[in-house]
Design an enzyme around this catalytic site. Structure first.
Site, mmCIF file in Angstrom:
data_model
loop_
_atom_site.group_PDB
_atom_site.id
_atom_site.type_symbol
_atom_site.label_atom_id
_atom_site.label_comp_id
_atom_site.label_asym_id
_atom_site.label_seq_id
_atom_site.Cartn_x
_atom_site.Cartn_y
_atom_site.Cartn_z
ATOM 1 N N LYS A 184 0.821 -1.250 -0.065
ATOM 2 C CA LYS A 184 0.062 0.035 -0.161
ATOM 3 C C LYS A 184 0.857 1.376 -0.015
ATOM 4 C CE LYS A 184 -3.373 -2.617 -0.207
ATOM 5 N NZ LYS A 184 -4.091 -3.384 0.766
HETATM 6 C C1 LIG Z 1 -5.227 -4.485 1.140
HETATM 7 C C2 LIG Z 1 -6.762 -4.281 1.211
HETATM 8 C C3 LIG Z 1 -7.455 -4.734 2.215
HETATM 9 C C4 LIG Z 1 -7.011 -5.199 3.608
HETATM 10 O O1 LIG Z 1 -5.936 -4.601 3.792
HETATM 11 P P1 LIG Z 1 -4.954 -5.330 5.176
HETATM 12 O O2 LIG Z 1 -4.331 -4.319 5.745
HETATM 13 O O3 LIG Z 1 -3.969 -6.209 4.204
HETATM 14 O O4 LIG Z 1 -6.009 -6.162 5.792
HETATM 15 C C5 LIG Z 1 -8.848 -4.265 2.250
HETATM 16 N N1 LIG Z 1 -9.476 -3.801 1.309
HETATM 17 C C6 LIG Z 1 -8.750 -3.405 0.110
HETATM 18 C C7 LIG Z 1 -9.441 -2.862 -1.129
HETATM 19 C C8 LIG Z 1 -7.555 -3.580 0.007
HETATM 20 O O5 LIG Z 1 -6.696 -3.543 -1.094
#
Ligand SMILES: *Cc1c(COP(=O)(O)O)cnc(C)c1O
Length: 385
Positions: A184
């Site tokens: 991210k």
């Molecule tokens: C990455 C992601 C999540 C989950 O995030 P984590 O921190 O890995 O639990 C949820 N929704 C979307 C759209 C994502 O891309």
């Protein structure tokens, strides 16, 4: 091929962040403590929000925000099929029924024009996903939510730094959930946070993230805290560690620079690939916004490309270039077909995207030369002169 493998994403971790992690490890306090408090203070300032609660992941944040709604069997939560599975999984885990709205064909965001017809007397909440860091059209979405008395939980996992009509995602609205997973826009290893302006929601999430205890451990063992705690409700174990927050303290101030570089790279892809018949490039909505460019996700045109998405990914891998799939439409996974009766044909726009989408390499540490190599590999694979 002598070139080293170019991944589709790689975190940028500064020396100062590494030193902060080491200092945390040497400090004697490695779980939730002073660095988490400091990171939460930075997040509150960044979002101009009264509450920013860090967690072990964004999935935990979605789970707790939904758990706080205390859904009854049959209650419905509206979201999009073009998302990571966690968005739907957490609805099911908290007893809700996922109701899906198809996406716009070019932005891959929930088509807000179709939202009204999905609302029923059982609807409790709407969960838009700001796909790739492009904001959903929130004004009409919040207008509908207000009219029907619905909560809005924005899955903002891609959207730290995104702006909608001049306002930062997280700085207005009901509840926003951000992810700090390594792919991210900023990372704490694993991690996430929930931002809200609702005192009661914040209180419930604070309770649920740590066993339902009325006080967190570092307070209990600190000089000023009491040794006692009370269990108010059975909670989860979703707290962030200080080791993670040590990274976050250095990642958040670097975010603007990261987005600037992501934007440059996205613009270079747009210019380089503009006249390639093998691609349909992502669309741009008419309203003012800032894209955070978490992902650059064109759709392959299999007829002109001479191959489908999966063959493209394999061909790129053989040329030492990593790519990703974000995402296959969630309603087509076996669990969702079997338990909710979803089938191919239900959401044609999402299915078209699901079959053709691919994430090209995009991360702040990527050089122009890396990107040129990725583009040259594509040209080679497609047989372009
Ligand atoms: C990455 C992601 C999540 C989950 O995030 P984590 O921190 O890995 O639990 C949820 N929704 C979307 C759209 C994502 O891309």
């Amino acid at each position: 091929m002598t070139d080293e493998f170019l991944p589709f994403s790689r975190p940028t971790i500064s020396r100062a962040a590494i030193d902060e992690v080491v200092a945390c490890l040497e400090s004697g306090w490695i779980t939730t403590g002073p660095r988490v408090k400091k990171f939460e203070a930075l997040l509150k300032t960044y979002f101009s929000a009264p509450h920013a609660l860090t967690l072990s992941s964004a999935t935990a944040g979605l789970h707790l925000a939904l758990a706080a709604l205390e859904l009854k069997p049959g209650d419905e939560v509206i979201t999009t099929p073009m998302t990571f599975a966690a968005t739907l999984n957490t609805i099911v885990l908290t007893g809700g029924k996922p109701v899906l709205v198809d996406v716009e064909p070019d932005t891959y965001n929930m088509d807000v024009a179709r939202l009204a017809q999905a609302i029923t007397p059982r609807t409790r909440a709407i969960m838009p996903v700001h796909f790739a860091g492009l904001p959903v059209d929130l004004d009409p979405l919040y207008a509908l939510a207000d009219k029907h008395g619905l909560r809005v939980i924005e899955d903002a996992a891609h959207a730290i730094g995104t702006e909608y009509k001049g306002r930062r995602i997280g700085a207005f609205g009901d509840i926003q959930v951000f992810s700090f997973h390594p792919n991210k826009n900023i990372t704490t290893g694993e991690g996430g946070c929930v931002v809200t302006r609702d005192d009661k929601m914040a209180e419930q999430i604070a309770l649920l993230r740590f066993h339902g205890m009325d006080r967190e451990a570092w307070n209990r063992f600190g000089k000023t805290g009491s040794q006692h705690y009370e269990i108010i409700t059975p909670g989860y174990k979703y707290n962030m560690m200080d080791i993670q927050a040590a990274l976050g303290l250095h990642q958040l101030p670097a975010l603007e620079g990261f987005i600037r570089r992501r934007t440059e790279l996205a613009q270079r892809y747009r210019e380089s690939l503009a006249d390639w018949p093998q691609w349909t490039l992502p669309g741009t909505p008419p309203y003012p916004h800032r894209h955070a460019w978490h992902l650059f996700t064109p759709l392959i045109n299999p007829e002109t490309a001479g191959m489908d998405r999966d063959a493209f990914m394999q061909g790129m891998k053989e040329r030492n270039i990593g790519t990703g799939i974000h995402y296959r439409a969630v309603h087509l996974y076996p669990y969702y077909r079997e338990h909710f009766g979803f089938k191919r044909g239900d959401f044609p726009n999402a299915e078209n995207v699901s079959d053709r989408i691919v994430s090209l390499p995009l991360f702040p540490g990527m050089s122009d030369a890396d990107q040129d190599r990725a583009i040259a590999a594509m040209a080679d694979l497609f047989g372009r002169k």
